[in-house]
Design a protein around this motif. Structure first.
Motif, PDB file in Angstrom:
ATOM      1  N   GLY A  14       0.624  -1.907  -0.042  1.00  0.00           N
ATOM      2  CA  GLY A  14      -0.063  -0.019  -0.214  1.00  0.00           C
ATOM      3  C   GLY A  14       0.788   1.380   0.007  1.00  0.00           C
ATOM      4  O   GLY A  14       0.966   2.080  -0.860  1.00  0.00           O
ATOM      5  N   GLY A  15       2.179   0.980   0.711  1.00  0.00           N
ATOM      6  CA  GLY A  15       2.625   2.196   0.668  1.00  0.00           C
ATOM      7  C   GLY A  15       3.918   2.582  -0.043  1.00  0.00           C
ATOM      8  O   GLY A  15       3.785   4.385  -0.940  1.00  0.00           O
ATOM      9  N   ILE A  16       3.707   1.682  -1.039  1.00  0.00           N
ATOM     10  CA  ILE A  16       4.585   1.935  -2.520  1.00  0.00           C
ATOM     11  C   ILE A  16       4.000   2.763  -3.344  1.00  0.00           C
ATOM     12  O   ILE A  16       3.685   3.935  -4.376  1.00  0.00           O
ATOM     13  N   ILE A  17       2.536   1.842  -2.887  1.00  0.00           N
ATOM     14  CA  ILE A  17       2.016   2.656  -4.443  1.00  0.00           C
ATOM     15  C   ILE A  17       1.271   4.219  -4.242  1.00  0.00           C
ATOM     16  O   ILE A  17       1.188   5.219  -4.977  1.00  0.00           O
ATOM     17  N   ALA A  18       0.511   4.461  -2.639  1.00  0.00           N
ATOM     18  CA  ALA A  18       0.555   5.399  -2.295  1.00  0.00           C
ATOM     19  C   ALA A  18       1.247   6.338  -2.508  1.00  0.00           C
ATOM     20  O   ALA A  18       1.400   7.878  -3.629  1.00  0.00           O
ATOM     21  N   GLN A  19       3.013   6.124  -2.447  1.00  0.00           N
ATOM     22  CA  GLN A  19       4.291   7.255  -3.036  1.00  0.00           C
ATOM     23  C   GLN A  19       4.188   7.223  -4.267  1.00  0.00           C
ATOM     24  O   GLN A  19       4.803   8.439  -4.525  1.00  0.00           O
ATOM     25  N   LEU A  20       3.872   6.458  -5.042  1.00  0.00           N
ATOM     26  CA  LEU A  20       4.425   6.474  -6.460  1.00  0.00           C
ATOM     27  C   LEU A  20       2.889   7.393  -6.799  1.00  0.00           C
ATOM     28  O   LEU A  20       3.267   7.897  -8.230  1.00  0.00           O
ATOM     29  N   ILE A  21       1.598   7.485  -6.184  1.00  0.00           N
ATOM     30  CA  ILE A  21       0.775   8.739  -7.329  1.00  0.00           C
ATOM     31  C   ILE A  21       1.095  10.135  -6.565  1.00  0.00           C
ATOM     32  O   ILE A  21       0.788  10.560  -6.922  1.00  0.00           O
ATOM     33  N   THR A  22       1.245  10.001  -4.897  1.00  0.00           N
ATOM     34  CA  THR A  22       1.793  11.622  -4.608  1.00  0.00           C
ATOM     35  C   THR A  22       3.191  12.233  -4.650  1.00  0.00           C
ATOM     36  O   THR A  22       3.883  12.593  -4.003  1.00  0.00           O
ATOM     37  N   TYR A  23       4.503  10.774  -5.363  1.00  0.00           N
ATOM     38  CA  TYR A  23       5.534  10.997  -5.015  1.00  0.00           C
ATOM     39  C   TYR A  23       6.046  12.798  -5.260  1.00  0.00           C
ATOM     40  O   TYR A  23       6.994  13.462  -4.925  1.00  0.00           O
ATOM     41  N   PRO A  24       5.528  13.178  -6.782  1.00  0.00           N
ATOM     42  CA  PRO A  24       5.849  14.842  -6.789  1.00  0.00           C
ATOM     43  C   PRO A  24       5.180  16.014  -6.066  1.00  0.00           C
ATOM     44  O   PRO A  24       6.119  17.185  -5.928  1.00  0.00           O
ATOM     45  N   LEU A 238     -11.778   7.465   3.688  1.00  0.00           N
ATOM     46  CA  LEU A 238     -12.365   8.381   4.248  1.00  0.00           C
ATOM     47  C   LEU A 238     -11.491   9.093   5.360  1.00  0.00           C
ATOM     48  O   LEU A 238     -11.356  10.153   6.049  1.00  0.00           O
ATOM     49  N   LEU A 239     -11.598   8.152   6.009  1.00  0.00           N
ATOM     50  CA  LEU A 239     -11.427   7.429   7.511  1.00  0.00           C
ATOM     51  C   LEU A 239     -10.063   7.485   7.932  1.00  0.00           C
ATOM     52  O   LEU A 239      -9.118   8.327   8.480  1.00  0.00           O
ATOM     53  N   GLY A 240      -9.010   6.937   6.706  1.00  0.00           N
ATOM     54  CA  GLY A 240      -7.217   6.967   6.569  1.00  0.00           C
ATOM     55  C   GLY A 240      -6.947   8.783   6.404  1.00  0.00           C
ATOM     56  O   GLY A 240      -6.309   9.198   6.677  1.00  0.00           O
ATOM     57  N   ALA A 241      -7.832   9.296   5.393  1.00  0.00           N
ATOM     58  CA  ALA A 241      -7.970  10.479   4.711  1.00  0.00           C
ATOM     59  C   ALA A 241      -7.979  11.282   6.407  1.00  0.00           C
ATOM     60  O   ALA A 241      -6.755  12.466   7.031  1.00  0.00           O
ATOM     61  N   LEU A 242      -8.587  11.219   6.967  1.00  0.00           N
ATOM     62  CA  LEU A 242      -8.777  12.145   8.664  1.00  0.00           C
ATOM     63  C   LEU A 242      -8.485  12.058   9.420  1.00  0.00           C
ATOM     64  O   LEU A 242      -8.129  12.949  10.178  1.00  0.00           O
ATOM     65  N   ALA A 243      -7.919  10.571   9.337  1.00  0.00           N
ATOM     66  CA  ALA A 243      -6.960  10.601  10.417  1.00  0.00           C
ATOM     67  C   ALA A 243      -5.740  11.648   9.855  1.00  0.00           C
ATOM     68  O   ALA A 243      -4.317  11.900  10.967  1.00  0.00           O
ATOM     69  N   LYS A 244      -4.567  11.338   9.056  1.00  0.00           N
ATOM     70  CA  LYS A 244      -3.856  11.821   8.564  1.00  0.00           C
ATOM     71  C   LYS A 244      -3.987  13.303   8.834  1.00  0.00           C
ATOM     72  O   LYS A 244      -2.686  13.483   8.855  1.00  0.00           O
ATOM     73  N   LEU A 245      -5.005  13.877   8.228  1.00  0.00           N
ATOM     74  CA  LEU A 245      -4.932  15.135   8.002  1.00  0.00           C
ATOM     75  C   LEU A 245      -5.090  16.058   9.724  1.00  0.00           C
ATOM     76  O   LEU A 245      -4.584  16.475  10.303  1.00  0.00           O
ATOM     77  N   GLY A 246      -5.809  15.178  10.365  1.00  0.00           N
ATOM     78  CA  GLY A 246      -5.765  15.788  12.528  1.00  0.00           C
ATOM     79  C   GLY A 246      -4.165  15.615  12.715  1.00  0.00           C
ATOM     80  O   GLY A 246      -3.445  16.348  13.461  1.00  0.00           O
ATOM     81  N   SER A 305      -0.075  14.526   1.846  1.00  0.00           N
ATOM     82  CA  SER A 305       0.139  13.421   3.358  1.00  0.00           C
ATOM     83  C   SER A 305      -1.293  12.415   3.320  1.00  0.00           C
ATOM     84  O   SER A 305      -1.752  11.521   3.484  1.00  0.00           O
ATOM     85  N   VAL A 306      -2.338  13.118   3.143  1.00  0.00           N
ATOM     86  CA  VAL A 306      -3.562  13.067   3.378  1.00  0.00           C
ATOM     87  C   VAL A 306      -4.682  11.940   2.138  1.00  0.00           C
ATOM     88  O   VAL A 306      -5.012  10.749   2.440  1.00  0.00           O
ATOM     89  N   LEU A 307      -3.567  12.514   1.393  1.00  0.00           N
ATOM     90  CA  LEU A 307      -4.356  11.212  -0.298  1.00  0.00           C
ATOM     91  C   LEU A 307      -2.715  10.294  -0.359  1.00  0.00           C
ATOM     92  O   LEU A 307      -3.925   9.169  -0.287  1.00  0.00           O
ATOM     93  N   ALA A 308      -2.068   9.886   0.441  1.00  0.00           N
ATOM     94  CA  ALA A 308      -1.446   8.564   0.284  1.00  0.00           C
ATOM     95  C   ALA A 308      -1.589   7.748   1.573  1.00  0.00           C
ATOM     96  O   ALA A 308      -1.905   6.749   1.045  1.00  0.00           O
ATOM     97  N   ALA A 309      -2.077   8.551   2.378  1.00  0.00           N
ATOM     98  CA  ALA A 309      -2.368   7.871   3.690  1.00  0.00           C
ATOM     99  C   ALA A 309      -3.825   7.666   3.186  1.00  0.00           C
ATOM    100  O   ALA A 309      -4.020   6.137   3.848  1.00  0.00           O
ATOM    101  N   ALA A 310      -4.765   7.920   2.933  1.00  0.00           N
ATOM    102  CA  ALA A 310      -5.628   7.032   2.274  1.00  0.00           C
ATOM    103  C   ALA A 310      -5.542   6.595   1.202  1.00  0.00           C
ATOM    104  O   ALA A 310      -6.372   4.985   1.704  1.00  0.00           O
ATOM    105  N   VAL A 311      -5.184   5.807   0.632  1.00  0.00           N
ATOM    106  CA  VAL A 311      -5.287   5.279  -0.605  1.00  0.00           C
ATOM    107  C   VAL A 311      -4.310   4.270   0.005  1.00  0.00           C
ATOM    108  O   VAL A 311      -4.292   2.740  -0.250  1.00  0.00           O
TER     109      VAL A 311
END
Length: 337
Positions: A14-24, A238-246, A305-311
Motif C-alpha cells: 500500500g505504501g509503494i502505491i501511495a508513494q508512486l501516486i503522490t511523489y511529485p 475517508l477514515l484514513g484521510a481524516l485521521a492523517k489530516l488531524g 499526506s492525506v491522499l497518500a494515507a487514504a490510498v
C-alpha cells in the motif's frame, strides 16, 4: 503466514502505491520546507507554480528525484511499521483480554494503549530506516540547473540561499551516500532522528484516530445491519484521510525541522542557514523566520499526506483481505443432504 507478516507486506504494498501516486507533491513539499530565503517580501510559490517551475527549469524527471530510494524506504518503513505494530497490538489485545478475565475492563484495547502501540512501532521504524530518508531528502532538494538557465540568470547575492549547484557527477544514490558520509561520517545517516522520533506521535495520533473512528463505524453498522459490521473501501479511504489530516496539522513543525537537518547543510556564507542540531535549528528558525517558518509548505503536505494515507489504508485493507482469503483453507463446503 502470521497475521503480523500479512499486515507488514500489505502495508509495504500500500505504501509503494501511495508513494508512486503522490511523489511529485512530496518532492515539492520537501523543497518548500527547506527553502531558507529570509526576505519577507518575496512571494512564495504555490504547489502548482512550484511544480511548473521545476518542470520548466529542471525537467519533469526532477519531480521524481530520489524515487528509487524513496520506494525502498517506503516499503521498508511501512513493512517494519505494520509488522511491529501488529506484534505490539496482539500483545496489547492479549493483555486486555487477561484483564477482562480478572474483571477489569471490557477486553478491548483502549485509546491510550493504541497510542502506546503505535508509538513503539514508530520508534522501531525510525531507528531502522532513518538513513534511507536522509538520502531521499538530499535527492529531493538537489536542484538541477541547466547551463542555459545559468547563463540567463544573474549570480545570487551573498545572502541568498541556493540549495545545490550543478555537480560534475550524477547526483545518484551512491553519490549522496558518499556525500553524507564525507560530511558527518556514519552518524550523518541519523541526522534529524531526534525530531523524527518525536514525530512518532504523528502515526500514533493517526492510528489512534483511525482505529477509534473505524471501531465506532463498525459498532454503528452492526447495530443497524444485524451484526454485519463490514466497511467499504471508500469508507476506509475517508477514515484514513481524516485521521492523517488531524495528525499532520499537529506535528507539521517537527517535519520541517527534520527536513532542514537532513538537507545538505550550507557551511559557508550566512550562518543563519546552517544548523548544528535540532535545538539550534529551532532557535534559528524562530529568531529569523518566525512562527510561520515552521509551517512552510503545509498546504502541499496536507494534500500529499492525506491522499497518500487514504490510498495506503484502502490498498492495505484490501491486500490483507485478499491474503487472508488465499491463505485460509476453504471451510465452507456444501452441506450433505
Amino acid at each position: 503466514m502470521s497475521d503480523a507478516l500479512i499486515n507488514g507486506l500489505a502495508g509495504a504494498g500500500g505504501g509503494i502505491i501511495a508513494q508512486l501516486i503522490t511523489y511529485p507533491l512530496q518532492t515539492v513539499n520537501t523543497r518548500q520546507q527547506t527553502e531558507r530565503d529570509l526576505k519577507k517580501e518575496k512571494r512564495k510559490l504555490g504547489t502548482i507554480e512550484e511544480m511548473l517551475r521545476v518542470v520548466k527549469h529542471e525537467g519533469w524527471e526532477r519531480l521524481y528525484g530520489g524515487l528509487t530510494p524513496s520506494l525502498v524506504g517506503t516499503a521498508a518503513s511501512q513493512g517494519v511499521y505494520y509488522y511491529f505494530y501488529q506484534i505490539f497490538r496482539n500483545k496489547a489485545e492479549a493483555t486486555a483480554l487477561e484483564r477482562k478475565r480478572r474483571g477489569i475492563g471490557d477486553g478491548s484495547v483502549g485509546m491510550f494503549s493504541s497510542l502506546v502501540v503505535a508509538a513503539l512501532a514508530g520508534c522501531v521504524n525510525v531507528l531502522l530506516t532513518n538513513p534511507i530518508w536522509v538520502v531521499v531528502t538530499r535527492m529531493q532538494t538537489h536542484t538541477k540547473i541547466s547551463k542555459k538557465s545559468l547563463s540567463n540568470q544573474p549570480l545570487p547575492a551573498p545572502d541568498e540561499t541556493v540549495l545545490s549547484i550543478v555537480e560534475p557527477l550524477p547526483y545518484g544514490t551512491s553519490h549522496v551516500i558518499q556525500e553524507v558520509y564525507d560530511e558527518a561520517g556514519f552518524w550523518g545517516f541519523w541526522k534529524g532522528v531526534v525530531p523524527t522520533l518525536i514525530m512518532v506521535s504523528n502515526p500514533s495520533i493517526q492510528f489512534m484516530l483511525y482505529e477509534t473512528m473505524l471501531k465506532k463505524l463498525k459498532k454503528k453498522r452492526s447495530l443497524h445491519k444485524q451484526g454485519n459490521n463490514g466497511v467499504t473501501a471508500l469508507e476506509i479511504f475517508l477514515l484514513g484521510a481524516l485521521a492523517k489530516l488531524g495528525a499532520t496539522v499537529v506535528t507539521y513543525p517537527l517535519l520541517v525541522v527534520k527536513a532542514r537537518l537532513q538537507a545538505k547543510q550550507i557551511t559557508t556564507g550566512d550562518k543563519r542557514h546552517h544548523y548544528k542540531g535540532t535545538s539550534d535549528a529551532i532557535l534559528k528558525m524562530t529568531r529569523y523566520e518566525g512562527f510561520s517558518g515552521f509551517y512552510k509548505g503545509m498546504s502541499t503536505k496536507i494534500v500529499q499526506s492525506v491522499l497518500a494515507a487514504a490510498v495506503l489504508f484502502m490498498v492495505k485493507e484490501e491486500l490483507v483481505k485478499g491474503a487472508r482469503v488465499l491463505l485460509t483453507p476453504n471451510t465452507v463446503k456444501s452441506k450433505p443432504p
